[in-house]
Design an enzyme around this catalytic site. Structure first.
Site, PDB file in Angstrom:
ATOM      1  N   GLY A  96       0.431  -1.950  16.044  1.00 42.07           N
ATOM      2  CA  GLY A  96      -0.283  -1.416  14.878  1.00 42.07           C
ATOM      3  C   GLY A  96      -1.533  -2.212  14.579  1.00 42.07           C
TER       4      GLY A  96
ATOM      5  N   ASN B 156       0.882   8.485  15.050  1.00 40.39           N
ATOM      6  CA  ASN B 156      -0.023   8.797  16.158  1.00 40.39           C
ATOM      7  C   ASN B 156       0.576   9.982  16.928  1.00 40.39           C
ATOM      8  OD1 ASN B 156      -1.479   8.789  18.684  1.00 40.39           O
ATOM      9  ND2 ASN B 156      -2.224   6.770  18.111  1.00 40.39           N
TER      10      ASN B 156
ATOM     11  N   LYS C 261      -6.282   6.856  -4.232  1.00 40.94           N
ATOM     12  CA  LYS C 261      -5.813   6.939  -2.849  1.00 40.94           C
ATOM     13  C   LYS C 261      -5.131   5.633  -2.417  1.00 40.94           C
ATOM     14  CE  LYS C 261      -6.698   9.371   1.192  1.00 40.94           C
ATOM     15  NZ  LYS C 261      -6.440  10.785   1.429  1.00 40.94           N
TER      16      LYS C 261
ATOM     17  N   ASN D 217      -4.718  24.604   8.773  1.00 41.61           N
ATOM     18  CA  ASN D 217      -4.096  23.944   7.620  1.00 41.61           C
ATOM     19  C   ASN D 217      -4.657  22.538   7.478  1.00 41.61           C
ATOM     20  OD1 ASN D 217      -2.510  22.748   5.701  1.00 41.61           O
ATOM     21  ND2 ASN D 217      -0.599  22.867   6.862  1.00 41.61           N
ATOM     22  N   THR D 218      -5.344  22.314   6.377  1.00 43.03           N
ATOM     23  CA  THR D 218      -5.817  20.949   6.087  1.00 43.03           C
ATOM     24  C   THR D 218      -5.411  20.601   4.665  1.00 43.03           C
ATOM     25  OG1 THR D 218      -7.722  19.451   6.100  1.00 43.03           O
ATOM     26  CG2 THR D 218      -8.133  21.702   5.371  1.00 43.03           C
TER      27      THR D 218
ATOM     28  N   ASP E 297       4.339   3.393   5.123  1.00 44.00           N
ATOM     29  CA  ASP E 297       5.131   2.603   4.178  1.00 44.00           C
ATOM     30  C   ASP E 297       5.726   3.406   3.027  1.00 44.00           C
ATOM     31  OD1 ASP E 297       4.872   0.451   5.734  1.00 44.00           O
ATOM     32  OD2 ASP E 297       3.648  -0.743   4.353  1.00 44.00           O
TER      33      ASP E 297
ATOM     34  N   HIS F  78       0.853  -1.185   0.000  1.00 45.68           N
ATOM     35  CA  HIS F  78       0.000   0.000   0.000  1.00 45.68           C
ATOM     36  C   HIS F  78       0.885   1.229   0.000  1.00 45.68           C
ATOM     37  CE1 HIS F  78       0.725  -0.137   4.364  1.00 45.68           C
ATOM     38  NE2 HIS F  78       0.408  -1.407   4.270  1.00 45.68           N
TER      39      HIS F  78
END
Lengths: 48, 616
Positions: B185, B313, B36, B560-561, B337, B11
């Site tokens: 995880g 996180n 995505k 900020n997004t 990754d 991924h």
């Protein structure tokens, strides 16, 4: 043929010869599954 | 020496290029393919990296892949064997995929490379690094530290799920590992699945949901699911999980323990999901804190580097920072990754090729790492931007630099939602002022507007602040660099507003919409904020914009997004930005020096963007 050679050298390096019969059986079983139905991508990434 | 790092086929495929030890380019394939988490071979990302460096493919000395597929296959077989015959359903699904595709990855990589370089010497030039070694390399080598402990935590690589390494100079030694199926995880992903979000993409939603709940299941998790030791090592009780043998993360016993079936995707969120999120977040923090304490004790290191999906996180990271167990913490911005591409390239350069390491990269500033602010993706020259926008049918005005900054700052002060596209695209999951949607954090309605009308995403989700580095302590309880938005800290007391009992009783967006500080749009319900410190050295245009906004308003903070809508990869090109602008309720778009107003655009170019992407 390339894949078999690679797998063999992998088992040698990892010293996991005991995987050989399992791989053979699983490959045969897997090949049967490939021939009999379309593979669907599994959804949990641990088995990817 | 030129080394191309590749992370692919699981991924978040990505490519990164290292030229003489300097990271010159890195990008995720999803930005180009517009899919995505694209897992395909990163053809376009590789193409970009090589072209950006002005090289031809024949100039590449080594290609480094970020993990070892055969070791994964070994883990898969041994897991099936250990659980046989229970895992047959999973086996039936997985083995054909492995036989048809995944075992042949080396062939695939070789063939892909041969397409570009027909005489590519793949026997000697194609290298494979281990998954956690790649993560560790991505955390240590670009860090600003000469010596550091390196902790990597994720779902699973080959066997390792958590690893500790020591980095010194150009050496990186793996010290110890926790192996599959015991994984922090995967534990977090199990709760992601159980609370109705997508595994491997919805984890940050669980983290955002946690402050709405009470950690009332924390002791249940620690008593029944996790055997957590004082040093942070752990084992999971596999009786409650299905991921080793089945196609789900959790099983019926897990359902019974937490009193019901997993929530279905898009179903209404209840207090139970919020409490579950709060509980798994609390457990994760406990594990990470114990691990980091023991790492500090055992290694004596004063610096800590983090990578792996769990290092995203940022709430846990903030707690580690505030504990002051280490003097400095550095988190790889592409901790997931995708960052493995960077790590694989670095590991090949310093490990395989035995090349020396130059700490701090080319900027020669002690506080700056070698990631260049993570602005490692494509950029577009002003004439190119204008030509592309014109072709797309955009109506825009080109302003001088100062005028562009002034106009944008005014639009923000007028509470407009602004699309901001400047310089090189970010590498990693966060938008850091290169491809961002910005807003005024002082506005009580900005949160709702951005969530529901601009991003089309869940109402409970908070937004992050970008703040000038020198002003961060005036607004937030932190005095450290957080250039990659990977640290959470509370808003300082004097900027807060205490909520009344009635306000406390509200739910979800209603609770979030009650102003609780001078900057309500970026203050979460527990007064926390996911901070990005903005530095002139790495992003001068963004720094100038926030400075201009501060001059107008007295506030050195903006919302900020990421520049995308829900389910869409962050925009890459000016055309992507224009499409997103026309498909959402962004009011002003600034691309380079071009300023576009929504009301000036041709209405026929408006698109229905709301359902255009599969929900994440």
């Amino acid at each position: 043929m390339w894949l078999i050679k690679e797998l063999w050298s992998f088992m040698r390096v990892r010293k996991k010869y005991w995987l050989l019969p399992i791989i053979v059986v699983m490959v045969m079983l897997g090949a049967l599954l490939v021939l009999t139905k379309t593979a669907i991508g599994p959804f949990i990434y641990t088995i990817f | 020496m030129r080394i191309l790092g590749i992370s692919a086929l699981y991924h978040d495929s990505a490519a990164a290029l290292l030229v003489d030890g300097k990271l010159v380019a890195a990008a995720q394939e999803e930005r180009f393919s517009r899919k995505k988490h694209d897992a395909g071979f990163p053809q376009q990302a590789i193409d970009f990296c090589v072209r950006h460096a002005g090289l031809a493919f024949k100039d590449i000395d080594y290609v480094a892949f970020y993990d070892k597929p055969f070791l994964k296959f070994e883990r898969l077989l041994e897991t099936y064997l250990a659980f046989a015959p229970r895992g047959f359903t999973s086996f039936r699904m997985a083995i054909p995929v492995w036989l048809k595709e995944k075992l042949l990855q080396k062939t695939l990589l070789r063939d892909e490379m041969k397409r570009w370089i027909p005489d590519f010497d793949w026997h000697n030039k194609l290298l494979f690094g281990e998954h956690h070694q790649s993560h560790a390399a991505s955390a240590f080598f670009p860090s600003p530290f000469e010596r550091a402990a390196v902790l990597t935590m994720d779902g699973v690589g080959e066997w390792a799920t958590t690893s500790l390494a020591m980095g010194e100079g150009s050496e990186l030694q793996m010290v110890r590992e926790i192996h599959f199926p015991h994984s922090l995880g995967l534990l977090y992903s199990a709760f992601t699945y159980y609370t109705g979000f997508k595994v491997n993409s919805g984890e940050y939603k669980v983290m955002g949901l946690a402050p709405y709940g009470e950690p009332r299941f924390k002791s249940t998790i620690l008593d029944k699911l996790v055997d957590l030791k004082d040093d942070g090592s752990f084992r999971l009780n596999l009786e409650y999980f299905d991921y080793c043998t089945g196609l789900r993360m959790t099983n019926e016993k897990f359902d019974a323990l937490f009193g019901g079936k997993p929530r279905k995707a898009e179903e209404r969120l209840t207090q139970r999901e919020m409490d579950l999120a709060a509980s798994i977040q609390a457990v994760t923090e406990e594990v990470v804190l114990r691990l980091t304490r023991s790492v500090a004790q055992q290694t004596g290191a004063r610096n800590l580097c983090l990578a792996g999906g769990v290092a995203l996180n940022c709430v846990a990271n903030g707690k580690v920072l505030r504990e002051k167990v280490f003097d400095n913490i550095w988190v790889q911005p592409a901790a997931g990754d995708a960052g493995g591409a960077v790590g694989a390239a670095y590991a090949a350069y310093h490990g395989f090729c035995r090349q020396p390491r130059r700490v701090n990269g080319h900027l020669n500033a002690p506080q700056i790492d070698s990631m260049d602010g993570s602005y490692l993706g494509p950029e577009y020259a002003q004439p190119d931007i204008e030509a592309r926008l014109q072709t797309a049918g955009a109506r825009f005005e080109t302003l001088p630099y100062d005028g562009m900054i002034e106009t944008t700052a005014q639009a923000l002060a007028d509470e407009k939602a602004v699309g901001w596209f400047q310089g090189r695209m970010e590498f990693g999951p966060r938008a850091l002022g290169g491809r961002s949607i910005l807003g005024d954090p002082r506005s009580p309605s900005m949160q709702k507007t951005l969530n529901l009308k601009v991003k089309y995403r869940e109402s409970f989700r908070p937004f992050a602040p970008s703040v000038l580095r020198e002003d961060v302590s005036d607004w937030f309880d932190i005095d450290a660099d957080s250039p990659y938005m990977l640290m959470v800290a509370p808003v300082v007391e004097r900027r807060r507003r205490t909520m009344t009992a009635d306000e406390q009783a509200l739910f979800g967006i209603d609770k979030l919409n009650v102003p609780r500080s001078d900057i309500p749009a970026v203050t979460h319900v527990d007064y926390s904020a996911r901070i990005q410190t903005v530095h002139r050295q790495t992003n001068p245009a963004y720094y100038d914009l926030i400075s201009a906004f501060k001059a107008k308003t007295g506030c050195p903070v903006v919302v900020n997004t990421s520049f995308n809508v829900r389910g869409e990869p962050i925009v890459c090109t000016p055309e992507d930005a224009f499409r997103c602008f026309m498909g959402s309720e962004i009011e002003v778009l600034v691309v380079g020096n071009c300023v576009l107003l929504k009301e000036a655009q041709n209405p026929s170019l408006k698109r229905d963007y709301k359902g255009a992407f599969e929900l994440d």
